[in-house]
Scaffold this active site. Structure first.
Site, PDB file in Angstrom:
ATOM      1  N   HIS A  89      48.354 -66.993-101.073  1.00 22.68           N
ATOM      2  CA  HIS A  89      47.482 -67.740-101.978  1.00 22.68           C
ATOM      3  C   HIS A  89      48.254 -68.489-103.057  1.00 22.68           C
ATOM      4  CE1 HIS A  89      44.172 -65.688-100.056  1.00 22.68           C
ATOM      5  NE2 HIS A  89      44.679 -64.515-100.381  1.00 22.68           N
ATOM      6  N   THR A  91      75.460 -43.572 -76.865  1.00 24.40           N
ATOM      7  CA  THR A  91      75.055 -44.776 -77.593  1.00 24.40           C
ATOM      8  C   THR A  91      76.272 -45.569 -78.073  1.00 24.40           C
ATOM      9  OG1 THR A  91      74.864 -43.628 -79.728  1.00 24.40           O
ATOM     10  CG2 THR A  91      72.923 -43.661 -78.304  1.00 24.40           C
ATOM     11  N   ARG A 104      41.819 -76.821-100.904  1.00 20.69           N
ATOM     12  CA  ARG A 104      42.743 -75.781-101.359  1.00 20.69           C
ATOM     13  C   ARG A 104      44.084 -75.971-100.673  1.00 20.69           C
ATOM     14  NH1 ARG A 104      41.436 -70.059 -98.175  1.00 20.69           N
ATOM     15  NH2 ARG A 104      41.555 -70.897 -96.058  1.00 20.69           N
ATOM     16  N   ASN A 137      47.540 -64.999 -95.246  1.00 21.02           N
ATOM     17  CA  ASN A 137      47.063 -66.090 -96.098  1.00 21.02           C
ATOM     18  C   ASN A 137      47.713 -65.938 -97.477  1.00 21.02           C
ATOM     19  OD1 ASN A 137      45.671 -68.226 -97.134  1.00 21.02           O
ATOM     20  ND2 ASN A 137      43.657 -67.260 -97.084  1.00 21.02           N
ATOM     21  N   LYS A 139      70.706 -47.564 -78.861  1.00 19.03           N
ATOM     22  CA  LYS A 139      71.515 -47.946 -80.021  1.00 19.03           C
ATOM     23  C   LYS A 139      70.822 -49.094 -80.738  1.00 19.03           C
ATOM     24  CE  LYS A 139      75.615 -47.028 -81.966  1.00 19.03           C
ATOM     25  NZ  LYS A 139      76.040 -45.680 -82.339  1.00 19.03           N
ATOM     26  N   VAL A 199      42.119 -70.076 -91.904  1.00 21.12           N
ATOM     27  CA  VAL A 199      43.362 -69.703 -91.239  1.00 21.12           C
ATOM     28  C   VAL A 199      43.079 -69.317 -89.794  1.00 21.12           C
ATOM     29  CG1 VAL A 199      45.313 -68.102 -91.258  1.00 21.12           C
ATOM     30  CG2 VAL A 199      44.398 -68.954 -93.420  1.00 21.12           C
ATOM     31  N   GLN A 200      41.930 -68.661 -89.581  1.00 20.45           N
ATOM     32  CA  GLN A 200      41.574 -68.242 -88.224  1.00 20.45           C
ATOM     33  C   GLN A 200      41.470 -69.434 -87.272  1.00 20.45           C
ATOM     34  OE1 GLN A 200      40.302 -67.063 -91.022  1.00 20.45           O
ATOM     35  NE2 GLN A 200      39.802 -64.883 -90.863  1.00 20.45           N
ATOM     36  N   PHE A 248      37.500 -73.240 -97.174  1.00 17.07           N
ATOM     37  CA  PHE A 248      36.949 -71.964 -96.714  1.00 17.07           C
ATOM     38  C   PHE A 248      35.524 -71.857 -97.255  1.00 17.07           C
ATOM     39  CE2 PHE A 248      36.956 -67.138 -96.708  1.00 17.07           C
ATOM     40  CZ  PHE A 248      36.883 -67.038 -95.327  1.00 17.07           C
TER      41      PHE A 248
END
Length: 307
Positions: free
Chosen positions: A264, A61, A180, A262, A15, A235-236, A163
Site C-alpha cells: 500500500h 551430504t 490509487r 498488495n 545438502k 489485484v485479483q 478497488f
C-alpha cells in the site's frame, strides 16, 4: 517409504545452500558469469541407516556438495539453472544404485552485465533485483517434473488502479476508489509440460530464454501499453490476466502460480477538524507501507481436453 512394525517411515536427505559461481571465458575476451544456490534432496533406499545405524547405503551430504563443484567444472558451455539442475539430478539417480529420485532446487542470483558509455562490458557485472528459480525432480526411470519461477519482481504503477464494490460491514473503513497506486512484489512459479528427460528441448539456453520471455509477458500484462497503460479493478483481476497471458503464449507451460501482495501507498492527508486544509494534496504525496499488506495468490492450470 517403509513400514516397520506398524510404523511408516518416509525419509530423504540432502545438502542445502551450496553456493557455486561459474565463469565461462570466450575466445573474444567476453566472459559469462552466473551464481547459484543449490539445494539437493535424495530419495534413497537407506533404511538400515535409520533402524540399524548402518550407513553403508548413505550418500554423504559432503559428497553432494563436492559433486556440485565438479559438475559445474564439467559444464564447458554456458547453461541455464534448469539444465544444471537436470545434470545433477541425472547424476545422482544414475550413479548411485540406492538413489531412487533426486530433487534439485536452484536459486540464481541476478547478476547483470554492465554497460559503460553505451557499450557492454566484457567482464563487468552488477547485482540486479528479481531472482530466477527452478526445481527439478528426476527418478531412475527418467521421469521428470520441472518448475521454474521468479522471486522478488517488484512492480508499481502510479495510476490506472482502483478497488470498488467489495463487501462492506460495520468493520469496513476502506473507501472505494477508482484512482490509487498499485504496487506488488511478484512471486511466480510455473511447471513445464515435459514429463521425461527424453522429451526435453535440445536448444542451448532454452530455459533461460523462456524465463526472460515469461517475465516480459508478466510485465507487459501488469503495465499495459506504454501510453495509457491498462486499468486494474483489483489485484485479483490483474493476477488472473497475467497468469492467463502466460498460458496463452507458451504451450509448454502447464500451470502457473502467482503470489502478489498488495503493497500500500497511502495518500497523505494533513487536514484536521480545527484546520480542514493545512496543505492541499492531490494524490501526489504518499506514505509507503509494507505492513500489514493484503495477500493474493492463485494457480491457473491448463485443462487437458478429453479424447
Amino acid at each position: 517409504m517403509a513400514e516397520l512394525s506398524g510404523l511408516k517411515l518416509e525419509q530423504r536427505h540432502g545438502k542445502s545452500r551450496v553456493r557455486v559461481a561459474r565463469v565461462w571465458k570466450s575466445h573474444n575476451g567476453k566472459h559469462h558469469f552466473t551464481e547459484w544456490s543449490v539445494n539437493i534432496s535424495l530419495l534413497s533406499d537407506c533404511l538400515p541407516a535409520y533402524v540399524a545405524g548402518d550407513n553403508s547405503d548413505i550418500v554423504a551430504t559432503d559428497t553432494m556438495k563436492n559433486t556440485v563443484y565438479a559438475k559445474a567444472k564439467e559444464c564447458s558451455e554456458q547453461l541455464s539453472a534448469e539444465d544444471f539442475a537436470i545434470i545433477l539430478a541425472k547424476h545422482f539417480t544414475s550413479f548411485y544404485q540406492q538413489v531412487t529420485a533426486a530433487i534439485v532446487n536452484i536459486v540464481e542470483k541476478p547478476w547483470e552485465r554492465v554497460s559503460i558509455k553505451g557499450q557492454q562490458h566484457e567482464h563487468g557485472f552488477k547485482l540486479g533485483s528479481e531472482k530466477h528459480t527452478t526445481e527439478v525432480m528426476v527418478d531412475k526411470s527418467g521421469t521428470l517434473r520441472m518448475t521454474s519461477g521468479i522471486e522478488g519482481l517488484s512492480v508499481l504503477k502510479t495510476t490506472k488502479s482502483g478497488f470498488e464494490g467489495f463487501i462492506r460491514d460495520k468493520y469496513t473503513m476502506l473507501p472505494e476508489t477508482q484512482e490509487r497506486m498499485m504496487a506488488t512484489e511478484v512471486t511466480a512459479s510455473w511447471r513445464y509440460s515435459f514429463e521425461s528427460l527424453s522429451s526435453l528441448p535440445l536448444k542451448p539456453l532454452y530455459f533461460t530464454e523462456r524465463y526472460m520471455d515469461v517475465k516480459e509477458v508478466l510485465l507487459n500484462t501488469f503495465f499495459g501499453p506504454s501510453k495509457g497503460g491498462v486499468y486494474s479493478p483489483s489485484v485479483q483481476a490483474t493476477l488472473y490476466e497475467m497468469a492467463k497471458a502466460v498460458l496463452g503464449r507458451f504451450p509448454d507451460i502447464s500451470f502457473i502460480q502467482l503470489k502478489m501482495p498488495n503493497l500500500h501507498f497511502l495518500p497523505v492527508n494533513l487536514s484536521s477538524k480545527d484546520n480542514p486544509v493545512i496543505v492541499k494534496f492531490d494524490n501526489d504525496v504518499y506514505l509507503p507501507t509494507d505492513e500489514p499488506h493484503g495477500t493474493i495468490q492463485a494457480t491457473l492450470n491448463r485443462i487437458r481436453s478429453k479424447m
